[in-house]
Design a protein around this motif. Structure first.
Motif, PDB file in Angstrom:
ATOM      1  N   ILE A 159       0.846  -1.193   0.000  1.00 32.36           N
ATOM      2  CA  ILE A 159       0.000   0.000   0.000  1.00 32.36           C
ATOM      3  C   ILE A 159       0.885   1.248   0.000  1.00 32.36           C
ATOM      4  O   ILE A 159       0.684   2.184  -0.776  1.00 32.36           O
ATOM      5  N   TYR A 160       1.892   1.204   0.851  1.00 31.61           N
ATOM      6  CA  TYR A 160       2.805   2.330   0.989  1.00 31.61           C
ATOM      7  C   TYR A 160       3.477   2.659  -0.339  1.00 31.61           C
ATOM      8  O   TYR A 160       3.480   3.799  -0.797  1.00 31.61           O
ATOM      9  N   GLU A 161       4.014   1.606  -0.981  1.00 30.04           N
ATOM     10  CA  GLU A 161       4.736   1.832  -2.236  1.00 30.04           C
ATOM     11  C   GLU A 161       3.808   2.316  -3.335  1.00 30.04           C
ATOM     12  O   GLU A 161       4.216   3.053  -4.222  1.00 30.04           O
ATOM     13  N   ASN A 162       2.559   1.885  -3.297  1.00 29.00           N
ATOM     14  CA  ASN A 162       1.594   2.389  -4.263  1.00 29.00           C
ATOM     15  C   ASN A 162       1.444   3.897  -4.157  1.00 29.00           C
ATOM     16  O   ASN A 162       1.442   4.598  -5.151  1.00 29.00           O
ATOM     17  N   ILE A 163       1.315   4.364  -2.914  1.00 30.23           N
ATOM     18  CA  ILE A 163       1.081   5.795  -2.709  1.00 30.23           C
ATOM     19  C   ILE A 163       2.307   6.612  -3.112  1.00 30.23           C
ATOM     20  O   ILE A 163       2.171   7.659  -3.745  1.00 30.23           O
ATOM     21  N   VAL A 164       3.493   6.115  -2.753  1.00 31.56           N
ATOM     22  CA  VAL A 164       4.674   6.947  -2.990  1.00 31.56           C
ATOM     23  C   VAL A 164       5.230   6.765  -4.399  1.00 31.56           C
ATOM     24  O   VAL A 164       6.228   7.381  -4.748  1.00 31.56           O
ATOM     25  N   TYR A 165       4.574   5.933  -5.196  1.00 27.20           N
ATOM     26  CA  TYR A 165       5.085   5.667  -6.548  1.00 27.20           C
ATOM     27  C   TYR A 165       5.339   6.966  -7.324  1.00 27.20           C
ATOM     28  O   TYR A 165       6.412   7.166  -7.886  1.00 27.20           O
ATOM     29  N   GLY A 166       4.316   7.827  -7.312  1.00 28.97           N
ATOM     30  CA  GLY A 166       4.441   9.076  -8.061  1.00 28.97           C
ATOM     31  C   GLY A 166       5.564   9.956  -7.539  1.00 28.97           C
ATOM     32  O   GLY A 166       6.267  10.619  -8.305  1.00 28.97           O
ATOM     33  N   LEU A 167       5.744   9.950  -6.202  1.00 30.40           N
ATOM     34  CA  LEU A 167       6.805  10.777  -5.620  1.00 30.40           C
ATOM     35  C   LEU A 167       8.169  10.214  -5.982  1.00 30.40           C
ATOM     36  O   LEU A 167       9.091  10.952  -6.310  1.00 30.40           O
ATOM     37  N   ARG A 168       8.286   8.895  -5.895  1.00 33.46           N
ATOM     38  CA  ARG A 168       9.572   8.287  -6.222  1.00 33.46           C
ATOM     39  C   ARG A 168       9.944   8.577  -7.674  1.00 33.46           C
ATOM     40  O   ARG A 168      11.112   8.768  -7.993  1.00 33.46           O
ATOM     41  N   LEU A 169       8.947   8.622  -8.537  1.00 33.85           N
ATOM     42  CA  LEU A 169       9.222   8.956  -9.936  1.00 33.85           C
ATOM     43  C   LEU A 169       9.850  10.332 -10.040  1.00 33.85           C
ATOM     44  O   LEU A 169      10.691  10.580 -10.890  1.00 33.85           O
ATOM     45  N   GLN A 170       9.410  11.211  -9.153  1.00 32.28           N
ATOM     46  CA  GLN A 170       9.956  12.564  -9.187  1.00 32.28           C
ATOM     47  C   GLN A 170      11.281  12.644  -8.443  1.00 32.28           C
ATOM     48  O   GLN A 170      11.830  13.721  -8.271  1.00 32.28           O
ATOM     49  N   GLY A 171      11.758  11.515  -7.949  1.00 32.50           N
ATOM     50  CA  GLY A 171      13.056  11.495  -7.279  1.00 32.50           C
ATOM     51  C   GLY A 171      12.978  11.874  -5.816  1.00 32.50           C
ATOM     52  O   GLY A 171      14.003  12.186  -5.204  1.00 32.50           O
ATOM     53  N   ILE A 172      11.774  11.872  -5.257  1.00 33.89           N
ATOM     54  CA  ILE A 172      11.653  12.191  -3.832  1.00 33.89           C
ATOM     55  C   ILE A 172      11.793  10.900  -3.033  1.00 33.89           C
ATOM     56  O   ILE A 172      11.020   9.972  -3.221  1.00 33.89           O
ATOM     57  N   ASN A 173      12.769  10.834  -2.172  1.00 37.28           N
ATOM     58  CA  ASN A 173      12.999   9.583  -1.449  1.00 37.28           C
ATOM     59  C   ASN A 173      13.182   9.775   0.054  1.00 37.28           C
ATOM     60  O   ASN A 173      13.445   8.808   0.760  1.00 37.28           O
TER      61      ASN A 173
END
Lengths: 419, 229, 289
Positions: free
Chosen positions: C139-153
């Motif tokens: 669930i967590y990775e689903n939500i942050v998918y878009g952020l990770r794409l933008q390089g936010i980690n």
């Protein structure tokens, strides 16, 4: 009293007869095929298994158990009569027995026998019995005795059979290296072109033509791939008969299967994953790399299992490109002489590159090729059967092990990425 | 504590909001009607014309509320297709609001009569009319609290009180008729009082209707026109 | 009228004239309530859209107002989904599609201009699909998918976003204890709300929903509709639905499409109580489509 009748009474008629005939014929065909399969496998197992299992030997040091068939190089089998007694000896044992100075081993011979290449360094074969040497009471004319005190005249009916003694270690190594290398090359090339074909390219007649061409490649006989590899990689690229040339030839042979299967697997990934990812502002490549390929991978690996069996089993493509009937060195038994390195301290940095270079441009032996050699290039008799069936048995085992490993890998991946 | 009046099966969201709005409007109408009725009665009893004016002024507000409530009801029905209790509530809210509006009209009419009556001395001490008014106002309040507190049984009890009002009305009419026969100069006053009594009787009728609607809302059984006992 | 439903189609086939009338932006009902005086965020200006040779949209022309829920209704194949997918250029993924005429402006920028980066556009215009499509990750990775794409980690930032998005999608209380379990373990309705949470995690201004409840049971549908109602505080929502009651329940503005044309757009109350076009009335009464 009338017979008990009802509207659904079973009656004999043509249709039900036909039904029964069809059922039994289908069943018979299937079981006949099964029977043949069982026959083939059981012959290989019954005749081959003893070769492997009789060769186990307890050693004095770690790992305390060794198998001369699996882990030694092939040798020439010497069969001769010594004082009326028939003896079989591997080349090493024979030369130790007669005490002659072994002839210097000839250089690598890429062609087929007769070319006995006894290797002086090989471990002694388990087949050879320790000759009970009775001090021969010299009789009439003093014969010229060898260093071990054997009169060469006592040895009669001396025959040699190439590869019939010793083991098949180089062939196993060669097969494993060829499979791993060519699968790696084929998967990388195959997945990349499948991604292009199904994700990036504009669907149209041109792409359809390419796809058709790829599918048709699968029908090309493997010997044609062998010639192609020989022409391109061995001659034109100057790679000689080497692992590298074998990898690429085999890879091109199974590419059609891999590409088709990869495209299938990519298509099986729900469209929603792509759209969901794109709608979150992902680029196409980000989407494919993070959200499509991982889920297609299990499917791709499943179909590559077929490719593995084919790569491991083909003889023709490696005939001209990668295989030596015999080779005195395994690929990693490389010595790099200092004169090949550049002078100066930096020269030592070249060492790993040279090592890799020599490794990949080294020819190998392979199990299917060995089977071909031992069963068609040397005389067939009771002395050679041991190696023929033993090799076939080991070959089956190797293919199964590799296939099993990839099935396990696939299961693990699939469990991790289930949707 | 149960939510007052019918509350939607939706916990929140637009449907609950719309139903809440309908409920609020309905309760606002009820309290306005109640206030107007008591103002009208006070204008009669206390002989205060100002109160009569107030009643007439506030009635237009009641009319506007009725219109806007119907609009809310039809919007909700069109956009949400309510079913079961929600659906009954739509029908009932519209009918109750129409009854309340008519009660308001009767209050206006009482206020007008009161203004007339206030011009002359009292014909006789007001005894029966306040009694009727008390019962009718009680019926209105009770029917609204039956709606708020979801008391269907209370509604049945309210319906019985309507008979009392009818009886008083009949008796008062007879009494006033005899006044008029005896002394024609009392005709105007007696007529006005008769009209007030009649208004109160009508109000009691409307309250009875409201009670019947409340019963229908909560029990899903229509008890109108069931006069057997 | 109800006795001859078959006659509806031919006699009310839209003409340019009838379309002209309803496309007049000064629709009295739209202007009546101050609720609808919100600024325009998407301006659809005379858009023609083609799939290859066939024209799918004919001169669509209307504004979409900020922080309101606009519903597109109409029978299957009427072009409502096509128009929705034009708004974040998801149609680009289909070969042979093009805007033949007109323009779509979001906050005044023509989104089909060559200078527009479609990736940036899709970050601002989120989308929720008909079939809930959580990725087979946690669930967590689903939500942050878009952020990770933008390089936010940064973990703190991601954690904060996960909580905010899940609360925004009314899902936090249900999943807070199992954020790191697979999203596929959620129920259908939860999955769809997770997709909404995933869309709002990248902080879009507009959320497009393509029949978001068509695969859900009534209870899950009600939850998603309530969520839409909450979300309009902060987002402009455009929802395509073939469930007319859904349009009624959760939208402020309803646009009715038929055969690639906009037949009528008005406040939802007006459309549902007194549509000005006969076709609209026939459709919402269930007499065709």
């Amino acid at each position: 009293m009338t017979a008990r009748t009802h509207p659904f009474q079973r009656k004999a008629n043509l249709a039900s007869f036909q039904e029964r005939v069809v059922f039994w014929s289908l069943r018979a065909f299937t079981y006949i095929i099964l029977l043949f399969g069982v026959c083939i496998f059981s012959i290989i197992i019954i005749k081959g298994a003893p070769t492997v299992f009789d060769s186990f030997r307890v050693t004095g040091s770690f790992p305390f158990i060794s198998n001369d068939f699996l882990f030694t190089k092939p040798q020439t089998l010497h069969v001769f009569k010594y004082k009326g007694e028939i003896k079989q000896m591997a080349a090493d044992d024979y030369y130790a027995f007669v005490g002659q100075t072994p002839a210097p081993p000839p250089a690598e011979i890429p062609t087929t026998p007769p070319a006995p290449a006894p290797d002086a360094n090989a471990a002694p074969s388990g087949v050879a019995p320790v000759a009970p040497v009775a001090p021969a009471p010299p009789a009439i004319p003093v014969p010229i005795l060898t260093t071990t005190g054997i009169n060469p005249d006592d040895i009669t009916e001396h025959e040699t059979y190439s590869y019939a003694a010793g083991g098949i270690w180089p062939q196993i190594v060669g097969t494993v290296l060829l499979v791993i290398g060519s699968m790696t090359v084929a998967l990388i090339l195959g997945i990349f072109s499948a991604v292009y074909l199904s994700e990036y390219s504009k669907q149209g007649p041109f792409i359809s033509a390419i796809r058709l061409a790829i599918v048709n490649l699968a029908g090309v006989p493997s010997i044609v791939f062998g010639l192609f590899g020989f022409g391109i990689f061995v001659l034109a690229f100057g790679w000689n008969v080497s692992l590298m040339a074998g990898w690429f030839t085999l890879a091109f042979m199974i590419l059609p299967v891999i590409i088709t299967a990869s495209e299938e697997s990519l298509r099986a990934v729900p469209q929603g994953f792509r759209q969901g990812s794109l709608a979150l502002g992902a680029t196409k490549w980000q989407t494919i790399w993070q959200n499509v390929l991982p889920y297609a991978l299990p499917g791709i690996l499943t179909s590559s299992v077929l490719g593995i069996a084919r790569v491991a089993g083909e003889t023709a493509p490696i005939l001209f490109t990668a295989a030596y009937a015999t080779s005195d060195k395994l690929p990693w038994e490389i010595t790099i002489t200092p004169d090949r390195l550049s002078s100066g301290a930096l020269g030592y940095l070249e060492y790993p590159f040279l090592w890799i270079h020599d490794f990949v441009f080294h020819g190998v032996n392979a199990l299917p090729y060995h089977i071909y050699v031992v069963s068609s290039k040397i005389p067939q008799n009771e002395y050679t059967e041991r190696v023929q069936y033993g090799t076939a048995f080991v070959f089956l085992g190797v293919v199964m092990t590799i296939a099993l490993a990839s099935i396990l890998l696939r299961t693990r991946l699939r469990n991790r990425l289930k949707w | 504590m149960p939510t007052p009046v019918h509350s939607s099966s939706y916990s929140n969201g637009p449907a609950a909001e719309q139903i809440g709005k309908i409920r609020e409007t309905l309760l606002l109408m009820a309290s306005l009607t109640d206030r107007n009725l008591s103002l009208a009665l006070r204008s009669l009893v206390e002989r205060d014309d100002k109160l009569s004016d107030a009643v007439e002024a506030e009635d237009s507000q009641l009319d506007e509320l009725e219109v806007s409530l119907d609009e809310l009801v039809i919007n909700h029905m069109a956009t949400h297709a309510p079913v079961a209790t929600d659906c009954r509530f739509m029908l009932v809210a519209s009918k109750i609001s129409s009854n309340l509006e008519r009660i308001g009209d009767q209050a206006v009419s009482i206020a007008r009569r009161a203004r007339e009556l206030n011009k002359e001395p009292l014909l006789k001490p007001l005894i029966d009319i306040p009694r009727m008014a008390q019962i009718a106002a009680g019926m209105l309040r009770d029917s609204i609290s039956a709606l708020i507190d979801r008391k269907a049984e209370m509604a049945q009890e309210i319906i019985r009180r309507d008979k009392e009002v009818d009886a008083i009305n009949k008796q008062l009419a007879r009494e006033l008729t005899s006044f008029m026969l005896e002394d024609p100069s009392t005709i105007t006053r007696a007529l006005n009082l008769t009209l007030v009594a009649r208004s109160l009787e009508r109000i009691a009728d409307h309250c009875k209707n409201i009670a019947e609607e409340v019963y229908y809302l909560y029990q899903a059984r229509d008890i109108r026109h069931e006069r057997k006992a | 009228m109800s006795t001859s439903p078959t006659t509806i189609m031919d006699e009310t086939t839209p003409t340019a004239q009838s379309v002209e009338v309803v496309m007049n932006p000064a629709s009295p009902a739209l202007d009546k309530s101050s609720r609808f005086n919100a600024p325009t965020i998407i301006d659809i200006d005379n858009v023609d859209f083609y799939y290859g040779q066939s024209k799918a949209l004919h001169g669509i022309n209307f504004p979409i107002k900020e922080k309101l829920v606009t519903a597109f209704i109409g029978p299957s194949g009427c072009g409502k989904s096509t128009l929705l997918r034009c708004l974040n250029r998801m149609n680009d993924l289909v070969d042979g599609t093009r805007i033949g005429a007109g323009s779509i402006k979001i906050s005044g920028v023509d989104i089909y201009d060559p200078s527009v980066d479609v990736i940036e556009l899709r970050k601002r215009v989120g989308m929720v699909f008909q079939k809930s499509n959580p990725f087979p990750k946690s669930i967590y990775e689903n939500i942050v998918y878009g952020l990770r794409l933008q390089g936010i980690n940064q973990k703190a930032r991601l954690d904060e976003t996960v909580e905010r998005s899940l609360r925004g999608a009314a899902l936090w209380d249900e999943v807070r204890d199992r954020l790191h379990t697979s999203a596929l373990g959620l129920s259908g309705g939860q999955q769809q709300r997770l997709c909404i949470a995933r869309a709002i995690a990248v902080e879009p201004e507009i959320i497009l929903m393509d029949e978001p409840c068509s695969a859900l049971d009534p209870i899950a549908t009600v939850k998603v509709e309530e969520l839409i109602h909450q979300l309009k505080q902060n987002y402009t929502i455009v929802i395509v639905t073939h469930n007319m009651q859904q349009a009624g329940r959760c939208s402020d503005i309803t646009a009715f499409f038929y055969m690639g044309r906009l037949i009528e757009i008005d406040t939802t109350e007006k459309i549902f109580t007194n549509p000005s076009q006969r076709q609209t009335e026939d459709y919402i009464s269930g007499r065709f489509g």
